[in-house]
Write a protein that holds these residues in place. Structure first.
Motif, short mmCIF file in Angstrom:
data_model
loop_
_atom_site.label_atom_id
_atom_site.label_comp_id
_atom_site.label_asym_id
_atom_site.label_seq_id
_atom_site.Cartn_x
_atom_site.Cartn_y
_atom_site.Cartn_z
N ASP A 1 28.55 47.70 84.45
CA ASP A 1 27.20 48.24 84.32
C ASP A 1 26.69 47.96 82.90
O ASP A 1 26.88 48.76 81.99
CB ASP A 1 27.19 49.74 84.61
N ARG A 2 26.03 46.82 82.73
CA ARG A 2 25.56 46.43 81.41
C ARG A 2 24.45 47.35 80.89
O ARG A 2 24.33 47.56 79.68
CB ARG A 2 25.05 44.99 81.45
N LEU A 3 23.63 47.89 81.78
CA LEU A 3 22.59 48.79 81.31
C LEU A 3 23.20 50.07 80.75
O LEU A 3 22.76 50.56 79.70
CB LEU A 3 21.59 49.11 82.43
N ALA A 4 24.20 50.62 81.43
CA ALA A 4 24.88 51.81 80.91
C ALA A 4 25.49 51.51 79.55
O ALA A 4 25.45 52.34 78.63
CB ALA A 4 25.95 52.27 81.89
N GLN A 5 26.03 50.33 79.40
CA GLN A 5 26.60 49.91 78.12
C GLN A 5 25.50 49.84 77.05
O GLN A 5 25.70 50.28 75.91
CB GLN A 5 27.30 48.57 78.27
N ALA A 6 24.36 49.28 77.42
CA ALA A 6 23.26 49.14 76.47
C ALA A 6 22.72 50.50 76.04
O ALA A 6 22.41 50.71 74.85
CB ALA A 6 22.14 48.30 77.09
N VAL A 7 22.61 51.42 76.97
CA VAL A 7 22.15 52.77 76.62
C VAL A 7 23.16 53.44 75.68
O VAL A 7 22.78 54.10 74.71
CB VAL A 7 21.92 53.61 77.89
N SER A 8 24.44 53.25 75.95
CA SER A 8 25.46 53.79 75.06
C SER A 8 25.34 53.20 73.66
O SER A 8 25.47 53.91 72.65
CB SER A 8 26.85 53.50 75.65
N LEU A 9 25.08 51.90 73.57
CA LEU A 9 24.90 51.25 72.28
C LEU A 9 23.65 51.77 71.58
O LEU A 9 23.65 52.02 70.37
CB LEU A 9 24.83 49.73 72.47
N TYR A 10 22.57 51.92 72.33
CA TYR A 10 21.33 52.46 71.77
C TYR A 10 21.55 53.85 71.19
O TYR A 10 21.12 54.16 70.07
CB TYR A 10 20.24 52.49 72.84
N ILE A 11 22.27 54.70 71.91
CA ILE A 11 22.54 56.06 71.43
C ILE A 11 23.40 56.02 70.17
O ILE A 11 23.15 56.76 69.21
CB ILE A 11 23.22 56.89 72.54
N ALA A 12 24.42 55.17 70.16
CA ALA A 12 25.28 55.06 68.97
C ALA A 12 24.47 54.59 67.76
O ALA A 12 24.64 55.10 66.64
CB ALA A 12 26.42 54.10 69.24
N ARG A 13 23.58 53.62 67.97
CA ARG A 13 22.76 53.14 66.86
C ARG A 13 21.80 54.22 66.37
O ARG A 13 21.53 54.33 65.17
CB ARG A 13 21.96 51.92 67.31
N THR A 14 21.30 55.04 67.29
CA THR A 14 20.33 56.08 66.93
C THR A 14 21.00 57.22 66.17
O THR A 14 20.46 57.74 65.19
CB THR A 14 19.64 56.61 68.19
#
Length: 271
Positions: free
Chosen positions: A148-161
């Motif tokens: 699930d690349r979108l779930a991964q991207a959201v996780s990355l977005y949250i970590a960056r934020t």
């Protein structure tokens, strides 16, 4: 591999120096590398190396933790080729070149003639261009990925934020994670680019490659680690039992991440 062949390719065909390389080069005043002695070259040539290559938030830390549990010579929770790991160690111990650092961490983690490290895709190109990875007897790539690349991207977005990349790390104090479709799309693009680089690296160098999906690792950690053993041609009897609960890591998905995923899917879904 002929080192001059890599140097002849431009940055579009063989990625330019990553920021970790640049910071290490700056620390050593442009003299990060020194020639390997014949004895050092022979020592590396007797080793089989594997690299857990990853895009951010793919479950690579979980994978290296379990591989370490199983008895393979791979540091858990460590990215030893990041500049913020390399430079403090070299400063503290008076290590005079990156070549010396590379030899120390490599030979220090060997288990039964095999050693492994977690690594970013651009660092693979860096260490190969530097002439270090071609010295190994063999090099294999274990790609930590997520279905699930979108779930991964959201996780990355949250970590960056938040600035919180793992559960042991203090965050920035951000209480509410806003829905930011551009930032999520940027994270998704970066993940897909890194995945493409991993596959390109394996293809251009003919390195054996296997993918380990986070979702499969969570569902069957022992079975999935066993398949890595098969891939690396390590006898199954050498594998120690692995236990997911012993890793002490939080799952990457939360109620807020699911809400962000759903909002993004609604906004960008076709049809």
């Amino acid at each position: 591999m002929h080192p001059e062949s890599v140097k002849a390719l431009d940055a579009d065909l063989y990625p330019a120096p990553c920021h970790h390389q640049q910071e290490v080069e700056d620390y050593f005043d442009g003299q990060a590398l020194r020639p390997l002695t014949p004895a050092e070259t022979d020592s590396l040539g007797e080793l089989d190396a594997f690299f857990v290559a990853f895009s951010n938030r793919s479950g690579s830390t979980l994978l290296t933790e379990l591989l370490n549990q199983s008895g393979l010579g791979v540091p858990p929770r460590a990215e030893v080729f990041n500049s913020d790991s390399i430079i403090p160690v070299c400063a503290e111990h008076g290590i005079e070149s990156f070549t010396d650092y590379f030899l120390q961490v490599t030979l220090g983690w060997v288990q039964r003639g095999r050693v492994g490290f977690k690594i970013g895709p651009r660092q693979l190109f860096w260490l190969t261009r530097a002439g270090l990875l071609p010295c190994f007897g063999s090099v294999s790539v274990v790609n930590a990925t997520r279905h699930d690349r979108l779930a991964q991207a959201v996780s990355l977005y949250i970590a960056r934020t938040t600035g919180q990349w793992h559960s042991d790390m203090a965050g920035s104090g951000v209480q509410e994670i806003p829905y930011d479709p551009a930032a999520i799309a940027r994270a998704l693009r970066d993940i897909c680019r890194d995945q493409q680089l991993i596959e390109y690296y394996a293809a251009i160098h003919g390195a054996p490659l296997t993918a380990v999906a986070y979702e499969e690792l969570m569902a069957d950690p022992g079975g999935r680690v066993g398949r890595v053993y098969d891939f690396l041609q390590v006898p199954a009897q050498e594998m120690q039992p692995v236990e997911l609960a012993a890793v002490q890591m939080e799952r990457q998905r939360s109620d807020r991440s699911r809400q962000l995923e759903e909002a993004f899917r609604r906004e960008f879904a076709l049809g």
